[in-house]
Design a protein around this motif. Structure first.
Motif, PDB file in Angstrom:
ATOM      1  N   ALA A 162      10.321  -1.143   1.898  1.00 26.85           N
ATOM      2  CA  ALA A 162       8.936  -1.520   2.184  1.00 26.85           C
ATOM      3  C   ALA A 162       8.439  -0.878   3.477  1.00 26.85           C
ATOM      4  N   GLY A 163       9.244   0.010   4.085  1.00 31.21           N
ATOM      5  CA  GLY A 163       8.858   0.653   5.340  1.00 31.21           C
ATOM      6  C   GLY A 163       9.617   0.060   6.508  1.00 31.21           C
ATOM      7  N   LEU A 164       9.517   0.747   7.661  1.00 30.24           N
ATOM      8  CA  LEU A 164      10.276   0.307   8.835  1.00 30.24           C
ATOM      9  C   LEU A 164       9.782  -1.032   9.360  1.00 30.24           C
ATOM     10  N   TRP A 165       8.491  -1.263   9.274  1.00 32.95           N
ATOM     11  CA  TRP A 165       7.923  -2.497   9.798  1.00 32.95           C
ATOM     12  C   TRP A 165       6.912  -3.036   8.783  1.00 32.95           C
ATOM     13  N   PRO A 166       7.421  -3.615   7.704  1.00 34.82           N
ATOM     14  CA  PRO A 166       6.510  -4.072   6.653  1.00 34.82           C
ATOM     15  C   PRO A 166       5.781  -5.357   7.068  1.00 34.82           C
ATOM     16  N   SER A 167       4.764  -5.712   6.304  1.00 35.39           N
ATOM     17  CA  SER A 167       4.026  -6.933   6.611  1.00 35.39           C
ATOM     18  C   SER A 167       4.951  -8.137   6.426  1.00 35.39           C
ATOM     19  N   PRO A 168       4.718  -9.217   7.183  1.00 35.34           N
ATOM     20  CA  PRO A 168       5.608 -10.380   7.151  1.00 35.34           C
ATOM     21  C   PRO A 168       5.818 -10.923   5.732  1.00 35.34           C
ATOM     22  N   GLU A 169       4.781 -10.887   4.902  1.00 35.96           N
ATOM     23  CA  GLU A 169       4.926 -11.410   3.538  1.00 35.96           C
ATOM     24  C   GLU A 169       5.946 -10.594   2.752  1.00 35.96           C
ATOM     25  N   ARG A 170       5.818  -9.265   2.913  1.00 34.71           N
ATOM     26  CA  ARG A 170       6.740  -8.383   2.190  1.00 34.71           C
ATOM     27  C   ARG A 170       8.170  -8.611   2.658  1.00 34.71           C
ATOM     28  N   GLN A 171       8.338  -8.788   3.980  1.00 31.51           N
ATOM     29  CA  GLN A 171       9.677  -8.992   4.530  1.00 31.51           C
ATOM     30  C   GLN A 171      10.315 -10.234   3.932  1.00 31.51           C
ATOM     31  N   ARG A 172       9.520 -11.313   3.909  1.00 32.21           N
ATOM     32  CA  ARG A 172      10.033 -12.580   3.409  1.00 32.21           C
ATOM     33  C   ARG A 172      10.437 -12.437   1.943  1.00 32.21           C
ATOM     34  N   GLU A 173       9.581 -11.731   1.225  1.00 30.38           N
ATOM     35  CA  GLU A 173       9.831 -11.583  -0.195  1.00 30.38           C
ATOM     36  C   GLU A 173      11.116 -10.799  -0.450  1.00 30.38           C
ATOM     37  N   LEU A 174      11.308  -9.722   0.323  1.00 27.96           N
ATOM     38  CA  LEU A 174      12.504  -8.903   0.135  1.00 27.96           C
ATOM     39  C   LEU A 174      13.755  -9.725   0.437  1.00 27.96           C
TER      40      LEU A 174
END
Lengths: 257, 353
Positions: free
Chosen positions: B336-348
């Motif tokens: 999702a990239g080096l610094w993805p949005s918080p929602e994406r991080q949580r989802e991953l």
């Protein structure tokens, strides 16, 4: 066939649609009255979803047309159909997966709001007020379909039943006159179906006319004021559930099978 | 740590401002070249955030973004250089450059409205190349762009008597040209960051995201996808046009070579590597991809000399090698990239990827 029903909201006149040689709809005419729950049933491939797609502007009918709320519907313009007051859900849920539940409903307000790029850039008072109103309405709608505690979750992470509810909330956000639900109970267990039934009944009581495509005969017969049956793209019967259930053609085509 | 809240706190703002203020002076200790690299890093932040509107928000894969940059750059170059003998002021050229780029964006957008994903990428790629080839060949029969030789002696940015080239004394500080441009670019970048944030959380921004997620559902709830896609192209292109104008003035020279496909890919890579649709991620991506190659350029040469006594690998080819490796590693370990949005991080994390 009922020709002059009082207070019609949507009238379909001889709607036809074919895909190559397949006649998906053969001159279907029906009338949905204001304030009713109208059921549309039929075996798989009978043309229910095709009818839906013609009405909501995703397909252009090959013949006939629709009159909605006193004026003809322009074919091939889903966004205009939504602006006129037709909202829909999809048989296979189509949410904005990477947006939160709240944002999904907020997008639904798009057609009833008007802030543009300049408003967003300069954050003038009117834009801020509109944004606050959008947010509040969206929160209210999430509350209405009882998934307010999932507001901050991404739509794709919601449970199946909650996704169905979210899709209904998003459709309601457009302030529809006619809410079209395409197999909302598909894949639901008995409890979820019961809750859905209450929700649909509640939406109607709050003043929105509903068109319901459904396979669950029990749900349709219990909930709908009138039911139309499609088979091989043609309208078999359009009447109150009690009559439809006893119709020999319907039993042969669908119920008895 | 919540970076969003940190940057909004007083301490966060103060610290960020202090770093941004000190940076060009720290860099200057290593020579003005480093200040220029800093300038380019911020210019690319600006460009990447413009592209983020098109790719990150609206989900339209645009591989010809550099064309709008070129339009802006050539607008400035033609209207403020001895080439036509014109020397228009900044307040006339910059809006005109943005406007022309915006027009080019709509021009590219309108025939591609029905295309998605790979198909859109191919058409936009073609468009980018067409613009570059035009610039390369518009020196005959009438010499408009001066062809591959490019345009030289372009006017620097100036407000009245205050010029951005050369050294000026301000409050006892000696500010070099690149340092002045640095502050101008930081101001512009902050502006584009604010616009990005505001757009993202607006009615229009949500509609773009809805189109990105599911176009049919977006249409069904009443979003005019045609107009909104054109708007995304137009907005992104305008930012490209402004960046191009500043680039032209800063360099003093433009040629079609600066607007190759590789440049488009680099800017897209900044958006994707950093974290598509997430503003801090895009900024990180742009800074990393501008500064790292330069570090490599200045670091690897001397390092090889010290270790082996001769150059084994040309730093320029090593740069592409490292860049490719970095892309592969990021796609493998941080999809999702080096610094993805918080929602994406949580989802991953939740799906255990």
């Amino acid at each position: 066939m009922n020709v002059n029903l009082p207070n019609p909201l949507l009238e379909a006149k001889a709607v036809a649609k074919h895909f190559g040689g397949v006649k998906a709809l053969r001159d279907v005419s029906l009338t949905i009255r204001r304030g009713e729950i109208y059921g549309l049933i039929g075996p798989n491939g009978a043309g229910k979803t095709t009818f839906f797609n013609c009405m909501t502007g995703l397909y252009v009918p090959d013949g006939g047309g629709f009159t909605f709320d006193g004026a003809p519907l322009i074919a091939d313009a889903p966004d205009k159909a939504a602006a006129r007051g037709i909202a829909r859900t999809f048989q296979n849920i189509r949410l904005f997966g990477n947006m939160t539940a709240l944002e999904n409903v907020m997008v639904g307000r798009h057609v009833r709001t008007k802030a543009g790029v300049l408003g967003a850039m300069f954050q003038n008072a009117a834009t801020k007020a509109e944004e606050a109103a959008i947010r509040q309405k969206a929160i209210d709608l999430l509350h209405y379909v009882r998934i307010e505690e999932r507001a901050g979750d991404l739509a794709r992470n919601l449970s199946y039943g909650d996704q169905r509810r979210l899709e209904i909330a998003r459709a309601l956000a457009t302030d529809p006159k006619l809410l079209c639900l395409d197999e909302p109970a598909a894949g639901m267990n008995a409890t979820e179906t019961e809750q859905l039934r209450d929700l649909i009944d509640g939406i109607r009581r709050d003043g929105t006319t509903i068109l319901l495509i459904e396979h669950d005969v029990k749900l349709v017969m219990g909930l709908c004021d009138r039911v139309a049956v499609l088979d091989y793209g043609a309208l078999v019967i359009e009447d109150v559930p009690a009559v439809v259930q006893k119709d020999q053609r319907v039993i042969e085509a669908y119920l008895g099978a | 740590m919540n970076f969003g809240r940190f940057f909004r706190s007083t301490v966060g703002i103060g610290l960020t401002a202090a770093i941004l203020l000190a940076l060009p002076f720290v860099a200057a200790t290593g020579g003005q070249a480093w200040v220029r690299i800093l300038d380019f890093a911020i210019l690319y932040v600006f460009l990447a955030l413009g592209l983020n509107i098109v790719v990150g928000l609206a989900g339209l894969l645009d591989l010809g973004y550099i064309a709008f940059y070129a339009v802006g750059a050539y607008t400035w170059a033609l209207l403020a250089s001895p080439h036509f003998g014109l020397h228009w002021p900044i307040w006339a050229i910059l809006p005109l450059g943005a406007g022309l780029a915006c027009f080019a964006g709509v021009l590219l957008g309108s025939p591609t409205l029905k295309l998605r994903g790979d198909y859109l990428a191919i058409v936009t790629l073609g468009f980018g190349e067409i613009v570059r080839i035009f610039l390369n060949n518009l020196n005959a029969p009438i010499n408009v762009t001066n062809g591959p030789q490019g345009i030289t002696l372009i006017d620097p940015v100036s407000f009245g008597a205050f010029k951005f080239s050369g050294t000026t004394q301000i409050f006892g500080f000696a500010l070099s040209g690149p340092q002045k441009y640095y502050f101008l670019l930081v101001a512009l970048a902050i502006l584009v960051i604010i616009i990005n944030i505001r757009l993202q959380n607006s009615r229009i921004g949500r509609a773009w995201q809805a189109i990105r997620e599911d176009e049919i559902a977006a249409k069904a709830i009443g979003i005019n996808t045609r107009n909104l896609k054109l708007l995304a192209f137009a907005m992104g292109a305008s930012f490209g046009g402004v960046a191009g104008g500043i680039f032209s003035a800063m360099q003093g020279f433009v040629s079609p070579e600066s607007f190759s496909l590789l440049e488009s890919i680099m800017i897209l890579a900044m958006v994707v590597l950093g974290g598509m649709g997430h503003i801090p991620g895009v900024i990180l991506g742009a800074v990393l991809l501008t500064v790292l190659p330069e570090v490599l350029r200045y670091g690897v040469g001397p390092l090889q000399m010290a270790m082996f006594g001769k150059m084994l690998v040309d730093p320029e080819s090593l740069r592409m090698l490292v860049f490719g490796l970095a892309l592969v590693l990021v796609m493998r370990f941080k999809p999702a990239g080096l610094w993805p949005s918080p929602e994406r991080q949580r989802e991953l994390k939740e799906t255990g990827k």
